[in-house]
Design a protein around this motif. Structure first.
Motif, PDB file in Angstrom:
ATOM      1  N   THR A 291       0.830  -1.146   0.233  1.00 25.83           N
ATOM      2  CA  THR A 291       0.052   0.018   0.002  1.00 25.83           C
ATOM      3  C   THR A 291       0.819   1.077   0.015  1.00 25.83           C
ATOM      4  O   THR A 291       0.307   2.196  -0.121  1.00 25.83           O
ATOM      5  N   ASP A 292       2.190   1.170   0.215  1.00 24.44           N
ATOM      6  CA  ASP A 292       2.826   2.124   0.456  1.00 24.44           C
ATOM      7  C   ASP A 292       3.738   2.584  -0.925  1.00 24.44           C
ATOM      8  O   ASP A 292       4.587   3.515  -0.915  1.00 24.44           O
ATOM      9  N   ALA A 293       3.505   1.585  -1.677  1.00 21.44           N
ATOM     10  CA  ALA A 293       4.133   1.755  -3.288  1.00 21.44           C
ATOM     11  C   ALA A 293       3.615   2.552  -4.050  1.00 21.44           C
ATOM     12  O   ALA A 293       2.463   2.933  -3.878  1.00 21.44           O
ATOM     13  N   THR A 294       4.646   3.389  -4.974  1.00 16.17           N
ATOM     14  CA  THR A 294       4.009   4.196  -5.900  1.00 16.17           C
ATOM     15  C   THR A 294       3.756   3.333  -7.314  1.00 16.17           C
ATOM     16  O   THR A 294       4.730   2.545  -7.617  1.00 16.17           O
ATOM     17  N   THR A 295       2.624   3.518  -7.803  1.00 17.48           N
ATOM     18  CA  THR A 295       2.309   2.567  -8.908  1.00 17.48           C
ATOM     19  C   THR A 295       2.068   3.710 -10.353  1.00 17.48           C
ATOM     20  O   THR A 295       1.611   4.696 -10.261  1.00 17.48           O
ATOM     21  N   VAL A 296       2.570   3.380 -11.293  1.00 16.18           N
ATOM     22  CA  VAL A 296       2.366   4.190 -12.734  1.00 16.18           C
ATOM     23  C   VAL A 296       2.218   3.321 -13.890  1.00 16.18           C
ATOM     24  O   VAL A 296       2.709   2.192 -14.043  1.00 16.18           O
ATOM     25  N   SER A 297       1.026   3.639 -14.599  1.00 11.97           N
ATOM     26  CA  SER A 297       0.805   3.022 -15.643  1.00 11.97           C
ATOM     27  C   SER A 297       1.010   3.661 -16.971  1.00 11.97           C
ATOM     28  O   SER A 297       0.413   4.887 -17.309  1.00 11.97           O
ATOM     29  N   LEU A 298       1.689   3.128 -17.919  1.00 12.70           N
ATOM     30  CA  LEU A 298       2.117   3.727 -19.334  1.00 12.70           C
ATOM     31  C   LEU A 298       1.416   3.004 -20.285  1.00 12.70           C
ATOM     32  O   LEU A 298       1.799   2.006 -20.681  1.00 12.70           O
ATOM     33  N   VAL A 299       0.562   3.640 -20.957  1.00 17.61           N
ATOM     34  CA  VAL A 299      -0.432   3.091 -21.947  1.00 17.61           C
ATOM     35  C   VAL A 299      -0.479   3.978 -23.330  1.00 17.61           C
ATOM     36  O   VAL A 299      -0.212   3.664 -24.560  1.00 17.61           O
ATOM     37  N   THR A 300      -0.652   5.241 -22.730  1.00 15.45           N
ATOM     38  CA  THR A 300      -0.973   6.274 -24.073  1.00 15.45           C
ATOM     39  C   THR A 300       0.293   7.095 -24.340  1.00 15.45           C
ATOM     40  O   THR A 300       1.284   7.192 -23.384  1.00 15.45           O
ATOM     41  N   MET A 301       0.307   7.829 -25.433  1.00  9.28           N
ATOM     42  CA  MET A 301       1.361   8.742 -25.803  1.00  9.28           C
ATOM     43  C   MET A 301       1.658   9.864 -24.517  1.00  9.28           C
ATOM     44  O   MET A 301       2.469  10.168 -24.231  1.00  9.28           O
ATOM     45  N   GLU A 302       0.309  10.126 -24.041  1.00 10.75           N
ATOM     46  CA  GLU A 302       0.370  11.213 -23.116  1.00 10.75           C
ATOM     47  C   GLU A 302       0.907  10.741 -21.735  1.00 10.75           C
ATOM     48  O   GLU A 302       1.579  11.316 -21.104  1.00 10.75           O
ATOM     49  N   ASP A 303       0.593   9.466 -21.436  1.00 14.35           N
ATOM     50  CA  ASP A 303       1.168   9.033 -20.100  1.00 14.35           C
ATOM     51  C   ASP A 303       3.014   8.721 -20.390  1.00 14.35           C
ATOM     52  O   ASP A 303       3.436   9.002 -19.360  1.00 14.35           O
ATOM     53  N   LEU A 304       3.095   8.579 -21.525  1.00 12.04           N
ATOM     54  CA  LEU A 304       4.906   8.310 -21.765  1.00 12.04           C
ATOM     55  C   LEU A 304       5.347   9.645 -21.787  1.00 12.04           C
ATOM     56  O   LEU A 304       6.627  10.020 -21.190  1.00 12.04           O
ATOM     57  N   GLU A 305       4.941  10.804 -22.349  1.00 13.53           N
ATOM     58  CA  GLU A 305       5.269  12.173 -22.421  1.00 13.53           C
ATOM     59  C   GLU A 305       5.171  12.597 -20.642  1.00 13.53           C
ATOM     60  O   GLU A 305       6.215  13.410 -20.312  1.00 13.53           O
ATOM     61  N   ASN A 306       4.391  12.432 -20.169  1.00 13.99           N
ATOM     62  CA  ASN A 306       4.243  12.721 -18.620  1.00 13.99           C
ATOM     63  C   ASN A 306       5.383  12.026 -17.845  1.00 13.99           C
ATOM     64  O   ASN A 306       6.130  12.662 -17.159  1.00 13.99           O
ATOM     65  N   PHE A 307       5.560  10.835 -18.225  1.00 11.98           N
ATOM     66  CA  PHE A 307       6.883  10.142 -17.558  1.00 11.98           C
ATOM     67  C   PHE A 307       7.926  10.722 -17.793  1.00 11.98           C
ATOM     68  O   PHE A 307       8.972  10.823 -17.083  1.00 11.98           O
ATOM     69  N   ALA A 308       8.177  10.995 -19.121  1.00 10.82           N
ATOM     70  CA  ALA A 308       9.615  11.465 -19.482  1.00 10.82           C
ATOM     71  C   ALA A 308       9.679  12.767 -19.042  1.00 10.82           C
ATOM     72  O   ALA A 308      10.855  13.052 -18.663  1.00 10.82           O
ATOM     73  N   LYS A 309       8.798  13.802 -18.799  1.00  9.68           N
ATOM     74  CA  LYS A 309       9.001  14.943 -18.391  1.00  9.68           C
ATOM     75  C   LYS A 309       9.378  15.013 -16.822  1.00  9.68           C
ATOM     76  O   LYS A 309      10.301  15.707 -16.347  1.00  9.68           O
ATOM     77  N   GLU A 310       8.909  13.941 -16.201  1.00 10.39           N
ATOM     78  CA  GLU A 310       9.123  13.929 -14.560  1.00 10.39           C
ATOM     79  C   GLU A 310      10.578  12.948 -14.556  1.00 10.39           C
ATOM     80  O   GLU A 310      11.182  13.173 -13.660  1.00 10.39           O
ATOM     81  N   ASN A 311      10.922  12.132 -15.445  1.00 12.82           N
ATOM     82  CA  ASN A 311      11.967  11.273 -15.418  1.00 12.82           C
ATOM     83  C   ASN A 311      13.251  11.513 -16.320  1.00 12.82           C
ATOM     84  O   ASN A 311      14.406  10.854 -16.352  1.00 12.82           O
ATOM     85  N   GLY A 312      13.004  12.494 -17.110  1.00 12.71           N
ATOM     86  CA  GLY A 312      14.166  12.817 -18.172  1.00 12.71           C
ATOM     87  C   GLY A 312      15.344  13.528 -17.812  1.00 12.71           C
ATOM     88  O   GLY A 312      15.151  13.874 -16.793  1.00 12.71           O
TER      89      GLY A 312
END
Length: 312
Positions: A291-312
């Motif tokens: 319950t204390d873990a962070t989860t992220v789902s990458l499916v759409t281009m928008e998901d990937l863009e947001n992930f890249a912004k945060e982790n680039g």
């Protein structure tokens, strides 16, 4: 620390991968390469259906992998985020273990598609249609599910196939034994049992003929070294040796998917974030396990863009 995780069968749906392929030439290339490997227009089936054909094990397995790998390829090629830089380990649910190995460089995309096509056919061929079945037990933990499976077996096969999370366990075996288990579920303190729309009883001892076929296939196409460790389904343990992983992939055909234990083991190993590639199935499970873990789902281009912004 981050784990990249890859979904298994049941996460397929008509239209999968379409948006990503339209948005990225790199995603489109993945689907073309899988089509070429299988000598079939699998991507057309993913885009347009029919659902009944996409759900067939021999199609669903490579399709789910292709969708996950398209997501990985877009992250790497469009956003410059390599898996080996972003992830500290990988794991996958059942066939997702092959996607994870492909993403970590153990198998080429072409070889993974061919292995999963064979795996799907071998699992389908192992038991005649109608002889086997699977059921999800809702509101069941592993102890209750194991006790129910033992009670319902009555000389037939009835085994725990997937220990998914603290509230859902899947059982597999002879159809009559699965029917008995569904009827007996409430007596064992389980909310209910629901028969799954699958064409074969996966992850139980009835799958032994498929395990033998996969053993031969993996002798011919062995995993190479992988860039990050993998947590294997059947042991819920960390693996870095390709030879060990090869034998675990064979055991996985008849063995239990220890997903709940795998997530706990990753969490104990210091993994705080779980990134699901190409699905939104495992994230909620992880949330119920850790319950204390962070989860992220990458499916759409928008998901990937947001992930890249945060982790680039």
């Amino acid at each position: 620390m981050t784990a990249f995780i890859f979904p298994g069968q049941g996460s397929q749906k008509v239209g999968m991968g379409t948006e990503l392929a339209e948005a990225s030439v790199h995603a489109h290339e993945v689907f073309e390469e899988v089509n070429e490997a299988l000598k079939q227009d699998l991507f057309a089936l993913m885009k347009e259906g029919p659902e009944s054909e996409l759900t067939m094990t021999a199609n669903a397995q490579p399709a789910i992998m292709a969708n996950s790998m398209a997501t990985v390829r877009v992250l790497e090629k469009e956003f410059g985020l390599a898996l080996s830089d972003q992830a500290d380990c990988v794991a996958g649910h059942s066939l997702g273990e092959y996607s994870a190995l492909c993403a970590a460089g153990a198998f080429s995309l072409t070889d993974t598609a061919k292995l999963l096509r064979l795996r799907g056919i071998a699992m389908q061929d192992a038991v005649p249609i109608g002889v086997g079945a699977m059921a999800a037990l809702l509101g069941a933990d592993i102890e209750k599910a194991s006790a129910l499976a033992d009670a319902a077996a009555e000389g037939q096969v009835c085994e725990v196939a997937n220990d998914n999370d603290p509230t859902q366990v899947v059982i597999s075996g002879h159809a009559e034994a699965i029917d008995r288990a569904i009827e007996m579920a409430k007596d064992h303190g389980i909310k209910r049992g629901i028969k799954l729309p699958v064409s074969a009883p996966f992850h139980c001892s009835l799958m032994q003929p498929a395990a033998l076929r996969m053993k031969n296939a993996l002798e011919a196409t062995s995993p190479a070294a992988f860039t990050v460790p993998i947590f294997a389904n059947v042991t819920a343990g960390r693996v870095t040796d390709p030879a060990e992983e090869k034998s675990l992939l064979v055991d996985q055909i008849t063995g239990r998917v220890r997903w709940r234990e795998s997530v706990l083991a990753m969490r104990e190993g210091g993994l705080e974030r779980f990134v699901e590639l190409g699905g939104k199935v495992l994230g909620p499970m992880v949330g119920r396990i850790a319950t204390d873990a962070t989860t992220v789902s990458l499916v759409t281009m928008e998901d990937l863009e947001n992930f890249a912004k945060e982790n680039g």
